[in-house]
Design a protein around this motif. Structure first.
Motif, PDB file in Angstrom:
ATOM      1  N   PRO A 204       0.807  -1.223   0.000  1.00 45.58           N
ATOM      2  CA  PRO A 204       0.000   0.000   0.000  1.00 45.58           C
ATOM      3  C   PRO A 204       0.843   1.277   0.000  1.00 45.58           C
ATOM      4  N   LEU A 205       0.208   2.360  -0.359  1.00 46.60           N
ATOM      5  CA  LEU A 205       0.750   3.695  -0.161  1.00 46.60           C
ATOM      6  C   LEU A 205       0.240   4.227   1.178  1.00 46.60           C
ATOM      7  N   LYS A 206       1.123   4.769   1.984  1.00 36.24           N
ATOM      8  CA  LYS A 206       0.771   5.242   3.321  1.00 36.24           C
ATOM      9  C   LYS A 206       0.573   6.759   3.324  1.00 36.24           C
ATOM     10  N   PRO A 207      -0.427   7.249   4.061  1.00 39.55           N
ATOM     11  CA  PRO A 207      -0.621   8.697   4.135  1.00 39.55           C
ATOM     12  C   PRO A 207       0.380   9.342   5.086  1.00 39.55           C
ATOM     13  N   SER A 208       0.767  10.580   4.776  1.00 36.18           N
ATOM     14  CA  SER A 208       1.670  11.325   5.653  1.00 36.18           C
ATOM     15  C   SER A 208       1.356  12.805   5.531  1.00 36.18           C
ATOM     16  N   TYR A 209       0.774  13.375   6.575  1.00 39.81           N
ATOM     17  CA  TYR A 209       0.450  14.798   6.556  1.00 39.81           C
ATOM     18  C   TYR A 209       1.723  15.640   6.456  1.00 39.81           C
ATOM     19  N   ALA A 210       2.757  15.247   7.176  1.00 41.69           N
ATOM     20  CA  ALA A 210       3.986  16.044   7.221  1.00 41.69           C
ATOM     21  C   ALA A 210       4.672  16.104   5.871  1.00 41.69           C
ATOM     22  N   SER A 211       4.446  15.106   5.009  1.00 41.52           N
ATOM     23  CA  SER A 211       5.145  15.065   3.728  1.00 41.52           C
ATOM     24  C   SER A 211       4.683  16.162   2.775  1.00 41.52           C
ATOM     25  N   ARG A 589     -16.347  16.504  10.992  1.00 41.23           N
ATOM     26  CA  ARG A 589     -16.398  15.770  12.258  1.00 41.23           C
ATOM     27  C   ARG A 589     -16.794  14.315  12.051  1.00 41.23           C
ATOM     28  N   LYS A 590     -17.612  14.061  11.054  1.00 45.05           N
ATOM     29  CA  LYS A 590     -18.041  12.692  10.777  1.00 45.05           C
ATOM     30  C   LYS A 590     -16.898  11.849  10.213  1.00 45.05           C
ATOM     31  N   MET A 591     -16.036  12.441   9.411  1.00 47.51           N
ATOM     32  CA  MET A 591     -15.026  11.631   8.727  1.00 47.51           C
ATOM     33  C   MET A 591     -13.723  11.509   9.504  1.00 47.51           C
ATOM     34  N   LEU A 592     -13.518  12.353  10.535  1.00 48.40           N
ATOM     35  CA  LEU A 592     -12.278  12.312  11.301  1.00 48.40           C
ATOM     36  C   LEU A 592     -12.541  11.903  12.743  1.00 48.40           C
ATOM     37  N   PRO A 593     -11.594  11.223  13.396  1.00 47.84           N
ATOM     38  CA  PRO A 593     -11.755  10.977  14.837  1.00 47.84           C
ATOM     39  C   PRO A 593     -11.666  12.293  15.593  1.00 47.84           C
ATOM     40  N   PHE A 603      -4.614  11.366   9.711  1.00 48.09           N
ATOM     41  CA  PHE A 603      -6.028  11.100   9.400  1.00 48.09           C
ATOM     42  C   PHE A 603      -6.528  12.073   8.330  1.00 48.09           C
ATOM     43  N   TRP A 604      -6.090  13.318   8.426  1.00 49.90           N
ATOM     44  CA  TRP A 604      -6.423  14.302   7.391  1.00 49.90           C
ATOM     45  C   TRP A 604      -5.771  13.898   6.059  1.00 49.90           C
ATOM     46  N   ALA A 605      -4.551  13.410   6.136  1.00 50.74           N
ATOM     47  CA  ALA A 605      -3.840  13.022   4.911  1.00 50.74           C
ATOM     48  C   ALA A 605      -4.533  11.865   4.213  1.00 50.74           C
ATOM     49  N   ASP A 606      -5.092  10.916   4.988  1.00 47.06           N
ATOM     50  CA  ASP A 606      -5.806   9.807   4.353  1.00 47.06           C
ATOM     51  C   ASP A 606      -7.093  10.278   3.701  1.00 47.06           C
ATOM     52  N   ARG A 607      -7.569  11.452   4.080  1.00 45.16           N
ATOM     53  CA  ARG A 607      -8.718  12.087   3.425  1.00 45.16           C
ATOM     54  C   ARG A 607      -8.243  13.139   2.427  1.00 45.16           C
ATOM     55  N   ASN A 681     -17.433  14.122  -8.201  1.00 41.84           N
ATOM     56  CA  ASN A 681     -17.927  13.033  -7.350  1.00 41.84           C
ATOM     57  C   ASN A 681     -16.790  12.461  -6.518  1.00 41.84           C
ATOM     58  N   PRO A 682     -16.903  12.456  -5.178  1.00 37.65           N
ATOM     59  CA  PRO A 682     -15.840  11.886  -4.351  1.00 37.65           C
ATOM     60  C   PRO A 682     -16.054  10.388  -4.140  1.00 37.65           C
ATOM     61  N   ALA A 683     -14.987   9.622  -4.289  1.00 35.62           N
ATOM     62  CA  ALA A 683     -15.066   8.186  -4.031  1.00 35.62           C
ATOM     63  C   ALA A 683     -14.990   7.866  -2.552  1.00 35.62           C
ATOM     64  N   GLN A 684     -14.460   8.792  -1.772  1.00 35.89           N
ATOM     65  CA  GLN A 684     -14.338   8.596  -0.324  1.00 35.89           C
ATOM     66  C   GLN A 684     -14.507   9.946   0.355  1.00 35.89           C
ATOM     67  N   PRO A 685     -14.684   9.990   1.679  1.00 35.59           N
ATOM     68  CA  PRO A 685     -14.689  11.271   2.388  1.00 35.59           C
ATOM     69  C   PRO A 685     -13.385  12.019   2.118  1.00 35.59           C
ATOM     70  N   SER A 686     -13.473  13.303   1.787  1.00 31.37           N
ATOM     71  CA  SER A 686     -12.301  13.990   1.267  1.00 31.37           C
ATOM     72  C   SER A 686     -12.346  15.482   1.566  1.00 31.37           C
ATOM     73  N   PHE A 687     -11.161  16.108   1.491  1.00 30.53           N
ATOM     74  CA  PHE A 687     -11.014  17.550   1.606  1.00 30.53           C
ATOM     75  C   PHE A 687     -10.822  18.231   0.254  1.00 30.53           C
ATOM     76  N   VAL A 688     -10.675  17.483  -0.810  1.00 29.42           N
ATOM     77  CA  VAL A 688     -10.334  18.076  -2.103  1.00 29.42           C
ATOM     78  C   VAL A 688     -11.205  17.487  -3.201  1.00 29.42           C
ATOM     79  N   TRP A 689     -11.291  18.203  -4.351  1.00 31.64           N
ATOM     80  CA  TRP A 689     -11.755  17.652  -5.614  1.00 31.64           C
ATOM     81  C   TRP A 689     -13.136  17.001  -5.513  1.00 31.64           C
TER      82      TRP A 689
END
Length: 935
Positions: A204-211, A589-593, A603-607, A681-689
């Motif tokens: 898999p590809l891993k999310p990283s907010y700091a990157s 709030r629904k999509m993030l812990p 968690f934000w990066a995975d979204r 159309n978003p395929a998952q909960p998202s902050f973009v596009w």
């Protein structure tokens, strides 16, 4: 006629039941039984289209108590005895869908990091599926068929102990004649399916907010090897808009059905209308592929109806499979005089005719079909001068002699885990219609289902249909398999009036073997439609020029979009351009812990908050928001400021194209011919596009699109401050434009009336300029209201902007200095199934971005989907608006809650008649004693 430049018609197999979804004999009623066509005069041997929807079980291929390998396992599993280790399955669905339904894993795209929640090993095995179902006693001469509408990625099928066939690729069907097996089944059948894993996969590809980038900065997996599989959901390896999906969406992703026919089956019905240039007549050609299993030629009566007229034709059908063509010269009833036309959204009714056809012999109906088809005429190009100075045939769409400015959305995948029932797809496409869009680009064909195209037909949404290649990895290892899936898609979906064109793949050319194969298949199977090599540029015969992808994919100022699309920049058609699109506070709030609400992290990066590096990633976007609108103090403040960021950028994407639409002029040789937003159309909960959330809540991006894409609009060019009328209609317009400029306190400081002697049809008209007036604004920020009325004084459209003073541009942090607005909101239920809200600005300050939500008063949860006729309202003092929303929930439990930029709750008046009305206190709580966001 050059097939890349002209298309005269198209059809759609009727939807809404099993026939519509799977192209089977008969029309399915609500109960799944067959409704005989009026064309069928004799006893019918065809029945079914019945979905095998319940009783499925599954297991990982290595986890069942079976021995002897897959062949013996399939024979045993499709026998009388159940194997150990099988668990209840969701079909259609993926293994992960079944696991989450059973509670083995939580929904991984909500409040979780997918790759930390579900093991990536789910992709490393195949899966067994099993179901037992009732089968009918067959009449002599009757054939029994099993139909698989879509599997991923490979499948081998057994029935009652016998192997019946295989399927290769996610975008092809499997039709199996199992008459001999069912005839011996005594009313019961057991079906076993082995779903094979991908030939090529990686970790898999891993999310990283700091990157600052999304999942390692690349798409398609760590190396892109997943694309070697060819026709699969390769985006599930991980993309900048989709996390790595652990099971790679393996499984039976579309329904499995059965049907019966007589000895002669209508294997395919190709309906091809040709509309005359004057739109007065349409000749319908029928290409009928007949499968005759009787062993000898048979005389058949083809009996049908079209537009209330019946026809018959006696033909000889040879043994085996062959095609018979009927034209209007053979059958006069196939000529339509003054036909009703299929129009794209906003230009007319997407009208569809209904045709029935049955194959009959000896008083028995062997098979029959019902087809809904649309009649339309499409031209694909206009001649423009290219940057080299040579003329080029540039992508520019005309439908039924009406030039169309393409205003569309990219659709990457219907849903991350392929949880896409028909009802959800219909809602998603309907939202595109209500946003005033006229096209969806089906990115890499990842959402190719009958339900999707049927919904586009019904809503007048054109489809740019990609195939399965992308520059994010190598070409497919098995080109033959890839071309077989492409062939199946063309044959299966060419009948839909919504499909505009075929495209080889994403952002760059596929391997030459696929380019040549696609061109050959289109020439053979669908020669009228245009074919593009890729979404970036065309390299085939009769090259179509003048389009590109390439972004930007991040937030830029409205002036940037207007400057890019002013008619001086090549190319005229842009099929990928997007921005951040932050959802509402409730959905964040629904999509993030909860631990991540105020603290952006992985968690934000995975979204997808990093947007793959645009604006220097998520942290850069947060800084940009603060620079433009002032310090972000908490999550609620981030959500409200982001709604303004969404609105001004995304609105300008479409308005900048509409303001220079169609028709070259002196010094501006490249008029805009189309724009497709990345993404809608978003395929998952998202902050973009996206223009709505994964749960189908329409936030400010949706209304930015809706307002920008109105067929008549009055637009303020953010680069030049020209006032432009965009007229997409077939008739010229006349009238006046009232331009009012307001200062930061909501007081008008300039009023002007611009005459519009004529705003040409299907074009843009510059009516004046207000740059000088804006420079006289007494504050750094001004507001502009534009109202276009026709020559009879009827208001056609109004528009609103917040603007920087051109003489001292410094962002919009000063908006926090305005006095809170006092509003009135009165809600009631009208006509039984509609909530209407009368909203007015009753104070002296500007009321900005007034946002209405429907909610369930019992739970506090939002009522979704709920698309308001208007939302995110901007009202000057004294202005009012009535907003309506269809009501699906019980009236007694529905309320309306309101938030906005700054509201004076004490001076406001809220009242409801049978509907609760309240302020959204959480969304309005934007000023904590100490800032908490990103601290």
């Amino acid at each position: 006629m050059n097939r890349r430049r002209f298309l005269s018609g198209g059809i759609a197999i009727a939807g809404g039941g099993a026939l519509g979804a799977f192209g089977l004999s008969g029309t399915a009623s609500a109960s799944g039984t067959t409704v005989s066509s009026t064309a069928a005069a004799g006893r019918s041997l065809c029945a079914g289209g019945t979905e095998i929807a319940s009783g499925w079980s599954y297991a990982a291929a290595g986890g069942t108590a079976l021995s002897g390998g897959p062949m013996a396992g399939g024979a045993a599993l499709s026998g009388d005895r159940l194997a150990a280790g099988l668990k209840p399955a969701v079909v259609p669905g993926t293994p992960l869908t079944s696991m989450t339904a059973a509670g083995e894993y939580p929904d991984p795209v909500y409040r979780h990091i997918v790759t930390d929640t579900v093991p990536d090993t789910l992709k490393d095995t195949g899966y067994w599926y099993r179901v037992a179902f009732d089968v009918p006693r067959l009449i002599p001469g009757q054939r029994f068929w099993l139909h698989f509408d879509g599997i991923n990625y490979l499948a081998t099928i057994w029935l009652n102990g016998s192997e019946v066939g295989t399927i290769e690729g996610a975008f092809t069907r499997g039709d199996f004649d199992v008459t001999d097996i069912v005839a011996k089944a005594h009313g019961k059948a057991a079906l076993a399916v082995l779903i094979g894993k991908l030939d090529y996969s990686e970790g898999p590809l891993k999310p990283s907010y700091a990157s600052g980038v999304t999942r390692g900065g690349r798409n398609g997996g760590p190396t892109g090897v997943t694309l070697k599989n060819g026709p699969t959901f390769f985006c599930t390896a991980g993309w900048d808009w989709l996390p790595t999906i652990p099971d790679r969406d393996l499984g039976i992703w579309r329904p499995v059905t059965w049907s019966t026919t007589g000895p002669v089956r209508l294997a395919d019905v190709h309906v091809d209308p040709t509309l005359s240039a004057d739109l007065r007549t349409a000749d319908v050609s029928l290409g009928l592929t007949l499968d005759n299993a009787s062993g000898s030629a048979r005389k058949m009566v083809l009996r049908g109806t079209l537009a209330g007229r019946e026809f018959t034709r006696t033909v000889s059908v040879p043994a085996g499979t062959g095609t018979i063509t009927l034209t209007a010269d053979d059958v006069p009833e196939l000529r339509l005089d003054r036909p009703e036309l299929w129009w794209p959204n906003g230009y007319g009714d997407p009208y569809r005719y209904r045709l029935t056809v049955a194959a009959e012999s000896g008083g028995q109906v062997s098979d029959e079909r019902t087809v809904d088809f649309g009649v339309r005429r499409i031209e694909y190009t206009q001649r423009l001068e290219s940057p080299s100075g040579d003329p080029a045939d540039c992508l520019s769409i005309t439908v039924n002699n009406q030039p169309i400015l393409v205003m569309g959305g990219n659709w990457g995948l219907d849903e991350a885990l392929k949880r896409s029932p028909r009802e959800r797809l219909v809602d998603q496409v309907r939202l595109h219609r209500e946003a005033n869009l006229n096209l969806i680009r089906n990115w890499n064909g990842q959402s190719s289902s009958e339900d999707f195209f049927e919904a586009c037909d019904e809503n007048g949404i054109l489809v740019w249909q990609d195939f399965f290649s992308s520059t994010e990895g190598p070409g497919p290892e098995n080109t033959t398999r890839d071309l077989a899936n492409i062939r199946e898609c063309i044959v299966r979906f060419r009948n839909h009036p919504s499909i505009l064109l075929w495209c080889g793949g994403n952002e760059g050319p596929p391997p030459q073997e696929l380019i040549d194969g696609l061109d050959a298949l289109a020439a053979e199977l669908d020669p009228k439609r245009a074919v593009l090599t890729s979404s970036a540029y065309d390299t085939g015969k009769n090259v179509i020029a003048g389009y590109t992808s390439g972004g930007p994919y991040h937030w830029v100022t409205p002036a940037t979009h207007f400057g890019t699309n002013d008619g001086t920049h090549w190319p005229p058609f842009h099929n990928e351009v997007g921005s951040y699109s932050i959802p509402t506070l409730e959905f964040i709030r629904k999509m993030l812990p909860e631990s991540s609400w105020e603290h952006p992290d992985d968690f934000w990066a995975d979204r997808d908050v990093n947007g793959n590096g645009g604006n220097d990633g998520g942290a850069g976007y947060l800084d940009l928001t603060a620079q433009r609108y002032g310090e972000v103090r908490n999550l609620a403040d981030f959500a409200r400021k982001s709604q303004l960021m969404n609105y001004e950028c995304i609105k300008s994407i479409f308005e900048s194209h509409a303001a220079r639409m169609v028709g070259a002029s002196a010094g501006k040789p490249y008029p805009r011919t189309g724009v497709i937003m990345w993404m809608t159309n978003p395929a998952q909960p998202s902050f973009v596009w996206q223009m709505y959330s994964h749960d189908l809540e329409a936030h400010s991006s949706f209304y930015a699109v809706q307002h920008a894409c109105r067929r008549v609009n009055v637009i303020l060019d953010a680069a030049t401050f020209d006032v432009v009328v965009a007229n997409h209609t077939r008739a010229p317009l006349r009238g006046t434009i009232a331009v009012t400029l307001f200062d930061l306190d909501g007081k008008p400081f300039s009023s002007n009336t611009l005459r519009v002697p004529e705003a040409s049809a299907a074009g843009h008209t510059v009516s004046g300029n207000v740059a000088a007036q804006l420079k006289t604004a007494p504050s750094d920020i001004a507001f502009a209201r534009l109202v276009f009325t026709d020559s009879h004084g009827k208001e056609l459209v109004r528009n609103f902007y917040w603007l920087e003073n051109p003489s001292r541009a410094g962002g919009f942090a000063g908006l926090d200095e305005i006095d809170p607005a006092a509003i009135s909101a009165v809600a009631s239920v009208r006509r039984g199934r509609e909530v209407a809200v009368d909203v007015a600005n009753i104070g002296e300050s500007m009321a900005l971005m007034l946002h209405l939500q429907l909610y369930d008063t019992r739970t506090g949860e939002r009522v979704l989907p709920a698309t308001f006729s208007d939302n995110y309202l901007n009202l000057a003092p004294g202005e009012s608006r009535t907003v309506r929303v269809p009501l699906e929930a019980r009236i007694g439990s529905v309320g309306v809650r309101i938030d906005g930029w700054k509201l004076d709750q004490r001076a406001s008046r809220l009242r409801g008649h049978g509907v609760a009305v309240t302020f959204n206190q959480d969304a309005l709580s934007t000023d904590p004693p100490e800032p908490t966001f990103a601290r």
